[in-house]
Design a protein around this motif. Structure first.
Motif, PDB file in Angstrom:
ATOM      1  N   ASN A 185       0.735  -1.215   0.184  1.00  0.00           N
ATOM      2  CA  ASN A 185       0.159  -0.078   0.072  1.00  0.00           C
ATOM      3  C   ASN A 185       0.849   1.416  -0.153  1.00  0.00           C
ATOM      4  O   ASN A 185       0.288   2.553   0.451  1.00  0.00           O
ATOM      5  CB  ASN A 185      -1.005   0.180   1.225  1.00  0.00           C
ATOM      6  CG  ASN A 185      -0.107  -0.197   2.379  1.00  0.00           C
ATOM      7  OD1 ASN A 185       0.947  -0.369   2.431  1.00  0.00           O
ATOM      8  ND2 ASN A 185      -1.057  -0.033   3.534  1.00  0.00           N
ATOM      9  N   SER A 186       2.236   1.109  -0.072  1.00  0.00           N
ATOM     10  CA  SER A 186       3.008   2.137  -0.369  1.00  0.00           C
ATOM     11  C   SER A 186       2.667   3.192  -1.490  1.00  0.00           C
ATOM     12  O   SER A 186       2.746   2.478  -2.558  1.00  0.00           O
ATOM     13  CB  SER A 186       4.573   1.965  -0.202  1.00  0.00           C
ATOM     14  OG  SER A 186       4.861   1.019   1.033  1.00  0.00           O
ATOM     15  N   ASN A 187       2.744   4.393  -1.337  1.00  0.00           N
ATOM     16  CA  ASN A 187       2.746   5.291  -2.455  1.00  0.00           C
ATOM     17  C   ASN A 187       4.161   6.071  -2.484  1.00  0.00           C
ATOM     18  O   ASN A 187       4.827   6.528  -1.533  1.00  0.00           O
ATOM     19  CB  ASN A 187       1.688   6.490  -2.128  1.00  0.00           C
ATOM     20  CG  ASN A 187       0.311   5.785  -1.995  1.00  0.00           C
ATOM     21  OD1 ASN A 187       0.085   4.949  -3.068  1.00  0.00           O
ATOM     22  ND2 ASN A 187      -0.648   6.272  -1.376  1.00  0.00           N
ATOM     23  N   ASN A 196       1.111   3.629  -6.762  1.00  0.00           N
ATOM     24  CA  ASN A 196       1.362   2.603  -5.739  1.00  0.00           C
ATOM     25  C   ASN A 196       1.915   1.461  -6.328  1.00  0.00           C
ATOM     26  O   ASN A 196       2.146   1.634  -7.659  1.00  0.00           O
ATOM     27  CB  ASN A 196       0.028   2.062  -5.022  1.00  0.00           C
ATOM     28  CG  ASN A 196      -0.957   1.790  -6.109  1.00  0.00           C
ATOM     29  OD1 ASN A 196      -0.827   1.045  -7.229  1.00  0.00           O
ATOM     30  ND2 ASN A 196      -2.230   1.751  -5.599  1.00  0.00           N
TER      31      ASN A 196
END
Length: 347
Positions: A185-187, A196
């Motif tokens: 879920n990292s942007n 993402n």
């Protein structure tokens, strides 16, 4: 008054760990102390110091990476310092466990070298005297201890639990090259667009990625921006049941300093710290400490590492020995030390 050296009790515990006979009465048989005195020594003394940490660090093979992780062991006994026991309804066993921050040198093709197991208070064990710390806080605190001990390192690998903006910022600030698995879920920003990892995966399918025959992986380095800093995302596809499945790493390594193949080797080397966790739990009684005092758990962890290094010394002399055979020989040598009081390095 005993003529044993101050380290005799520690040597007795290490001998017990190597021999898998580490109950207080069995350790006491190797000392002039009674079982209650042995137990008190484990709870009241401090066996470890940063000097030992610095000594262990010297064993690193050239090109080794520093690896960080957590390992968890069940709590034994009916109480714990600062906390009444908590039972789950319908269960006769406790739901409590102990976390240890784990640090080690790792390099593929070499025995991993443990540097520390630091007792880390879990949420269920925290009190005002022993507060819980996040994974990032625990990691940074241990890295600070390593730096203060005068241990120089540059390259660090860790799993996704520790790949946070706080850790990445710390590594960038201190010139540490970090490689860690990153959560899905990292942007981040890629070519001016916020994406993402799933979006990035679609832009670089397996067919567009470099194939590494040694690992049977396909991989791609992609320069991105995260929290205002330039980093890289490493997309790695591995084949599972005939289908290419992706996972992702984040890297602060300078691209000119390390090749893609070396990044992959660094990540594969991280498995060495998992090997340490398996060996200490299965062979060296880590997780079998039944004392209620946090100090005792810290000392126990330190003595487990000492026992691990004793086995490494035997394997260094005879690399063909299996771990079990090397541990048996190390146990015999330590038993001779404690029964004769002729410790290594003594006159």
């Amino acid at each position: 008054m005993s003529t044993f050296r101050p380290s005799s009790t520690a040597f007795a515990f290490i001998t017990g760990l190597l021999s898998r006979t580490c109950a207080a009465q069995e350790v006491a048989a190797l000392t002039p102390l009674c079982p209650s005195q042995v137990s008190a020594a484990l709870s009241q003394r401090t066996f470890w110091s940063d000097t030992d940490l610095a000594e262990w660090a010297k064993s690193a093979p050239e090109g080794a990476y520093l690896a960080f992780d957590f390992t968890v062991v069940a709590h034994h006994g009916t109480e714990m310092q600062g906390l009444d026991i908590q039972y789950r309804e319908g269960h006769a066993v406790t739901a409590l466990s102990h976390r240890f921050s784990s640090l080690a040198w790792v390099k593929s093709g070499h025995d991993p070298i443990p540097l520390g197991f630091e007792f880390t208070v879990s949420k269920r064990l925290q009190t005002s005297a022993y507060p819980h710390h996040t994974a990032s806080q625990s990691m940074i605190a241990m890295l600070e201890r390593v730096r203060q001990a005068g241990i120089h390192f540059r390259d660090l690998v860790a799993d996704a639990e520790f790949t946070t903006r706080e850790v990445i910022a710390y590594c960038l600030e201190h010139g540490i090259s970090f490689l860690g698995r990153i959560k899905g879920n990292s942007n981040f920003i890629y070519q001016g667009e916020t994406l993402n990892l799933k979006s990035l995966e679609k832009r670089f399918p397996p067919g567009d990625c470099h194939y590494t025959e040694k690992f049977n992986w396909r991989s791609k380095r992609v320069a991105v921006e995260m929290a205002g800093s330039s980093v890289e995302i490493v997309i790695i596809y591995r084949r599972e049941k005939g289908v290419w499945k992706a996972f992702f790493l984040i890297s602060t390594f300078e691209q000119s300093d390390i090749t893609l193949a070396e990044l992959l080797r660094a990540w594969k080397a991280r498995w060495g710290i998992e090997v340490i966790h398996r060996l200490v739990k299965q062979n060296l009684s880590f997780g079998q400490c039944r004392y209620r005092d946090i100090q005792a758990h810290r000392n126990w962890a330190f003595l487990v590492i000492q026992a691990f290094h004793a086995v490494l010394e035997v394997r260094k002399r005879d690399p063909e020995l299996t771990w079990r055979a090397a541990q048996h020989l190390a146990a015999q040598e330590h038993r001779k030390f404690v029964l004769t009081a002729l410790f290594p390095g003594s006159p």
